[in-house]
Motif scaffolding. Structure first.
Motif, short mmCIF file in Angstrom:
data_model
loop_
_atom_site.label_atom_id
_atom_site.label_comp_id
_atom_site.label_asym_id
_atom_site.label_seq_id
_atom_site.Cartn_x
_atom_site.Cartn_y
_atom_site.Cartn_z
N ARG A 255 -77.48 17.85 -16.52
CA ARG A 255 -77.25 16.61 -15.77
C ARG A 255 -76.77 16.93 -14.36
NH1 ARG A 255 -73.90 13.76 -19.09
NH2 ARG A 255 -75.53 12.41 -19.91
N ASN A 256 -75.77 17.80 -14.26
CA ASN A 256 -75.18 18.13 -12.96
C ASN A 256 -74.56 19.51 -13.02
OD1 ASN A 256 -75.31 16.13 -10.80
ND2 ASN A 256 -74.25 14.76 -12.23
N VAL A 257 -74.53 20.17 -11.89
CA VAL A 257 -73.84 21.45 -11.77
C VAL A 257 -72.85 21.34 -10.62
CG1 VAL A 257 -74.08 23.93 -11.37
CG2 VAL A 257 -75.88 22.69 -12.60
N PHE A 258 -71.58 21.66 -10.94
CA PHE A 258 -70.52 21.54 -9.94
C PHE A 258 -69.92 22.90 -9.65
CE2 PHE A 258 -70.24 17.59 -12.53
CZ PHE A 258 -70.67 16.70 -11.56
N LEU A 259 -69.50 23.08 -8.40
CA LEU A 259 -68.68 24.22 -8.01
C LEU A 259 -67.34 23.67 -7.54
CD1 LEU A 259 -71.16 26.39 -5.90
CD2 LEU A 259 -70.48 26.75 -8.29
N GLU A 260 -66.27 24.39 -7.90
CA GLU A 260 -64.95 24.01 -7.41
C GLU A 260 -64.27 25.25 -6.88
OE1 GLU A 260 -62.37 21.37 -9.97
OE2 GLU A 260 -60.97 22.98 -9.53
N PHE A 261 -63.77 25.15 -5.64
CA PHE A 261 -63.17 26.29 -4.96
C PHE A 261 -61.66 26.06 -4.84
CE2 PHE A 261 -67.51 25.81 -3.62
CZ PHE A 261 -68.01 27.10 -3.60
N ASN A 262 -60.88 27.07 -5.24
CA ASN A 262 -59.43 26.99 -5.11
C ASN A 262 -58.90 28.30 -4.55
OD1 ASN A 262 -58.14 24.44 -6.38
ND2 ASN A 262 -59.76 24.99 -7.82
N ASN A 263 -57.93 28.18 -3.66
CA ASN A 263 -57.20 29.34 -3.19
C ASN A 263 -55.72 29.05 -3.43
OD1 ASN A 263 -55.71 31.19 -1.62
ND2 ASN A 263 -57.42 31.47 -0.20
N PRO A 264 -55.21 29.42 -4.63
CA PRO A 264 -53.84 29.04 -5.00
C PRO A 264 -52.77 29.63 -4.08
CG PRO A 264 -55.09 29.79 -6.92
CD PRO A 264 -55.91 30.11 -5.71
N GLU A 265 -53.00 30.85 -3.57
CA GLU A 265 -51.99 31.48 -2.71
C GLU A 265 -51.76 30.67 -1.44
OE1 GLU A 265 -53.66 35.36 -2.11
OE2 GLU A 265 -53.33 35.90 -4.21
N LYS A 266 -52.84 30.08 -0.93
CA LYS A 266 -52.71 29.28 0.31
C LYS A 266 -52.72 27.80 0.02
CE LYS A 266 -54.49 32.91 3.25
NZ LYS A 266 -55.63 33.42 4.04
N ASN A 267 -52.69 27.46 -1.27
CA ASN A 267 -52.63 26.06 -1.69
C ASN A 267 -53.83 25.25 -1.17
OD1 ASN A 267 -51.49 23.94 -3.09
ND2 ASN A 267 -50.30 23.25 -1.34
N LEU A 268 -55.01 25.87 -1.16
CA LEU A 268 -56.23 25.17 -0.73
C LEU A 268 -57.02 24.77 -1.97
CD1 LEU A 268 -57.41 27.69 2.02
CD2 LEU A 268 -55.97 25.68 2.34
N GLY A 269 -57.53 23.55 -1.95
CA GLY A 269 -58.38 23.12 -3.03
C GLY A 269 -57.74 22.07 -3.91
N PRO A 270 -58.46 21.55 -4.90
CA PRO A 270 -59.84 21.93 -5.16
C PRO A 270 -60.83 21.34 -4.14
CG PRO A 270 -59.14 20.20 -6.67
CD PRO A 270 -57.94 20.58 -5.86
N ILE A 271 -61.76 22.22 -3.70
CA ILE A 271 -62.90 21.77 -2.91
C ILE A 271 -64.05 21.63 -3.90
CG2 ILE A 271 -64.52 22.37 -1.05
CD1 ILE A 271 -62.22 24.13 0.14
N ALA A 272 -64.48 20.40 -4.15
CA ALA A 272 -65.48 20.14 -5.21
C ALA A 272 -66.83 19.83 -4.59
CB ALA A 272 -65.02 18.97 -6.07
#
Ligand SMILES: [Cu+2]
Length: 256
Positions: free
Chosen positions: A192-209
């Motif tokens: 149905r769908n394919v998602f990517l989620e980007f996280n950079n926990p050290e710099k507190n970035l994300g989730p970028i979905a």
């Protein structure tokens, strides 16, 4: 009997969406963004003087935030969060003197006045001092000249093989591709769908979905500057299948 089937599939649908990747119901979820996610400003366009996010529910300004960060993780906004227009929009002004060509991450968090829940996320936009055509050409050139890429294969539940690829594997614009096949090599069709989620926990970035685009049977692709700073990133792959459980796969990468 027919009614029973309809009820059964309606329940199946509710259960299915409950397991889905994006939170759809409740909370203060972003409805519109300005500037929009993944926008590239070229030299002919005027720079934005603020970032505004409109939410599905009223955010509590004292417990919410919008931070605009350059690729050194430094804020370029004026830390002046306020409610604008409708009482559902949050806005911060940008210090234009701090804008240089590069990638910018917008980190937002919102506490909903309606139900007290906190939501958070990130998105990127970028500035290029060339015009768009020059920028695209130089990007193609640098991709062609780049010898680096990243590939990883996973055999997941139900013997589904994921072939993940990322080029040029650097901070900034990358092309991400995903092949989804059975172990015998045939493409998986019930996607149905394919998602990517980007996280950079050290710099507190994300989730970028991001939602990947289908480019062929079992083949998905997405380009963008989701890797907005160097460091350790976690990428979550979610493959939503019709009538079967989601496939979830995490991978950790270090980008310099
Ligand atoms: Cu909620």
């Amino acid at each position: 009997m027919k009614i029973l089937f309809i009820v059964f599939f309606a329940l199946l649908y509710v259960v299915g969406t409950g397991m889905s990747f994006f939170p759809v119901y409740g909370h203060a979820n972003p409805v519109t963004y300005d500037p929009s996610p993944n926008k590239v400003f070229d030299s002919s366009q005027s720079l934005p003087d603020k970032v505004t996010i409109t939410f599905s529910e009223k955010p509590e300004v004292k417990a919410s935030s919008i931070k605009v960060l350059n690729s050194n993780n430094e804020r370029i906004d004026n830390n002046d969060l306020k409610i604008t227009d409708s009482d559902r929009a949050l806005s911060v002004s940008i210090d234009k003197s701090k804008i240089t060509p590069g990638i910018y991450t917008v980190n937002w968090a919102a506490l909903s006045k309606d139900d007290g829940h906190i939501t958070k996320g990130s998105y990127v936009f970028s500035f290029d001092n060339k015009n768009t055509q020059q920028a695209q050409n130089s990007q193609i050139m640098s991709n062609a000249n780049s010898s680096t890429s990243y590939s990883k294969n996973f055999t997941t539940a139900d013997n589904i093989v994921l072939k993940f690829n990322m080029i040029p594997f650097s901070v900034g614009q990358n092309n991400f591709t995903l092949g989804i096949s059975h172990v015998n090599g045939t493409a998986v069709e019930n996607i149905r769908n394919v998602f990517l989620e980007f996280n950079n926990p050290e710099k507190n970035l994300g989730p970028i979905a991001e939602t990947m685009d289908k480019v062929g049977a079992g083949n998905y692709s997405k380009s963008g500057s989701f890797i907005s700073q160097e460091g350790n990133w976690q990428i979550k792959i979610t493959v939503q299948r019709i009538g079967e459980y989601d496939i979830n796969q995490k991978l950790d990468i270090q980008v310099k």
